[in-house]
Design an enzyme around this catalytic site. Structure first.
Site, PDB file in Angstrom:
ATOM      1  N   HIS A 113       0.850  -1.201   0.000  1.00 48.36           N
ATOM      2  CA  HIS A 113       0.000   0.000   0.000  1.00 48.36           C
ATOM      3  C   HIS A 113       0.878   1.240   0.000  1.00 48.36           C
ATOM      4  O   HIS A 113       2.088   1.148   0.242  1.00 48.36           O
ATOM      5  CB  HIS A 113      -0.884   0.008   1.252  1.00 48.36           C
ATOM      6  CG  HIS A 113      -0.068   0.104   2.504  1.00 48.36           C
ATOM      7  ND1 HIS A 113       0.377  -1.001   3.177  1.00 48.36           N
ATOM      8  CD2 HIS A 113       0.437   1.167   3.168  1.00 48.36           C
ATOM      9  CE1 HIS A 113       1.115  -0.626   4.208  1.00 48.36           C
ATOM     10  NE2 HIS A 113       1.169   0.694   4.232  1.00 48.36           N
ATOM     11  N   HIS A 154       5.945   6.368  -1.167  1.00 48.31           N
ATOM     12  CA  HIS A 154       6.646   5.126  -1.509  1.00 48.31           C
ATOM     13  C   HIS A 154       5.743   3.950  -1.181  1.00 48.31           C
ATOM     14  O   HIS A 154       4.762   4.107  -0.432  1.00 48.31           O
ATOM     15  CB  HIS A 154       7.951   5.008  -0.711  1.00 48.31           C
ATOM     16  CG  HIS A 154       7.714   4.892   0.769  1.00 48.31           C
ATOM     17  ND1 HIS A 154       7.527   5.991   1.581  1.00 48.31           N
ATOM     18  CD2 HIS A 154       7.583   3.816   1.574  1.00 48.31           C
ATOM     19  CE1 HIS A 154       7.308   5.585   2.813  1.00 48.31           C
ATOM     20  NE2 HIS A 154       7.330   4.268   2.841  1.00 48.31           N
TER      21      HIS A 154
HETATM   22  P1  2AM Z   1       6.429   2.284   5.767  1.00 53.58           P
HETATM   23  O1  2AM Z   1       5.753   1.616   4.641  1.00 53.58           O
HETATM   24  O2  2AM Z   1       7.364   3.351   5.336  1.00 53.58           O
HETATM   25  O3  2AM Z   1       7.036   1.342   6.751  1.00 53.58           O
HETATM   26  C1  2AM Z   1       1.597   0.862   8.564  1.00 53.58           C
HETATM   27  O4  2AM Z   1       2.503   0.539   9.555  1.00 53.58           O
HETATM   28  C2  2AM Z   1       2.150   1.916   7.650  1.00 53.58           C
HETATM   29  O5  2AM Z   1       2.429   3.112   8.381  1.00 53.58           O
HETATM   30  C3  2AM Z   1       3.429   1.497   6.970  1.00 53.58           C
HETATM   31  O6  2AM Z   1       3.268   1.602   5.577  1.00 53.58           O
HETATM   32  C4  2AM Z   1       4.470   2.449   7.469  1.00 53.58           C
HETATM   33  O7  2AM Z   1       5.273   3.035   6.532  1.00 53.58           O
HETATM   34  C5  2AM Z   1       3.694   3.600   8.033  1.00 53.58           C
HETATM   35  N1  2AM Z   1       4.410   4.227   9.136  1.00 53.58           N
HETATM   36  C6  2AM Z   1       4.874   5.490   9.163  1.00 53.58           C
HETATM   37  N2  2AM Z   1       5.451   5.778  10.328  1.00 53.58           N
HETATM   38  C7  2AM Z   1       5.391   4.670  11.071  1.00 53.58           C
HETATM   39  C8  2AM Z   1       5.829   4.342  12.376  1.00 53.58           C
HETATM   40  N3  2AM Z   1       6.440   5.225  13.165  1.00 53.58           N
HETATM   41  N4  2AM Z   1       5.619   3.075  12.792  1.00 53.58           N
HETATM   42  C9  2AM Z   1       5.006   2.169  12.004  1.00 53.58           C
HETATM   43  N5  2AM Z   1       4.558   2.422  10.787  1.00 53.58           N
HETATM   44  C10 2AM Z   1       4.737   3.662  10.312  1.00 53.58           C
END
Ligand code: 2AM
Length: 179
Positions: free
Chosen positions: A37, A120
Site C-alpha cells: 500500500h 513510496h
Molecule cells: P512504511 O511503509 O514506510 O514502513 C503501517 O505501519 C504503515 O504506516 C506502513 O506503511 C508504514 O510506513 C507507516 N508508518 C509510518 N510511520 C510509522 C511508524 N512510526 N511506525 C510504524 N509504521 C509507520
C-alpha cells in the site's frame, strides 16, 4: 486502542507488478502482496472515540480522483538499510491529499507522524545487518527502470494494523471516495 494509518490501496495488477519487482531484488523477506500500500499518514495508537473523530474528519475531505504512476526503487536508511521501496512519480495531487489527511487527522486530535511525506510503497523491511549492502544497492540501481501504471486513485482508506508475530494484518475500517 487502534493502531491506525491512512493509505491508498493498490489495484491488483499494480500489486502483481510490485511482486515481480520484489522477486528481482535480494530481499530476506517481502511485504506480503495483500499488504502492499501507499501510506498517506501514520496515526499511531488511537483511543476508540478519537478514531471515530478521525473517521468523521477524513470523511469531510473533498479532493478529486487523480492518476498515479509507480516508478523506480529506493532504500531507506542509507548504509544501514532499513527498508526497500518502490518509488512514486511526482504527483502534486497525491501530496495535496496527504496534506489534507494529516491536517484533518491533526484537527480531530490525532498526532500524525511528523516526518516528511516521501511517497513510496514498502517492499521489504530489513533487520539491522541483514542485507548485503552492495548487492542490494546494485539490484536497486538496476531496478530504476521499473514503472507500474498510471492507475486511477479514486479512494483512500483508514486501516487498522494488527501486528502479528511475523506479519501485520491490515484491516480496512473505512473507505473514502474521491470526487
Ligand atoms: P512504511 O511503509 O514506510 O514502513 C503501517 O505501519 C504503515 O504506516 C506502513 O506503511 C508504514 O510506513 C507507516 N508508518 C509510518 N510511520 C510509522 C511508524 N512510526 N511506525 C510504524 N509504521 C509507520
Amino acid at each position: 486502542m487502534i493502531r491506525a494509518f491512512v493509505a491508498i490501496d493498490l489495484p491488483g495488477e499494480i500489486r502483481a507488478r510490485l511482486v515481480l519487482l520484489q522477486d528481482l531484488l535480494p530481499l530476506p523477506r517481502q511485504v506480503p502482496e495483500e499488504n502492499l500500500h501507499l501510506t498517506l499518514a501514520f496515526l499511531g495508537e488511537l483511543a476508540e472515540p478519537l478514531a471515530e473523530d478521525v473517521h468523521h474528519a477524513l470523511g469531510a475531505i473533498r479532493a478529486a480522483p487523480f492518476a498515479l504512476t509507480l516508478r523506480g526503487a529506493g532504500i531507506f536508511g542509507g548504509a544501514e538499510a532499513r527498508s526497500v521501496h518502490a518509488g512514486v512519480a511526482p504527483a502534486p495531487a497525491l501530496d495535496h491529499l496527504a496534506r489534507k489527511v494529516a491536517t484533518a487527522a491533526g484537527r480531530a486530535g490525532a498526532r500524525p507522524a511528523g516526518r516528511r511525506f516521501i511517497p513510496h510503497v514498502t517492499l521489504a523491511r530489513l533487520r539491522p545487518g541483514e542485507a548485503d549492502p552492495l548487492r542490494l544497492e546494485r539490484a536497486v540501481a538496476a531496478a530504476q527502470g521499473f514503472v507500474a501504471g498510471p492507475f486511477a486513485v479514486t479512494a483512500f482508506v483508514l486501516y487498522r494494523s494488527h501486528l502479528g508475530a511475523d506479519r501485520a494484518h491490515h484491516e480496512e475500517l473505512a473507505r473514502y471516495r474521491l470526487g
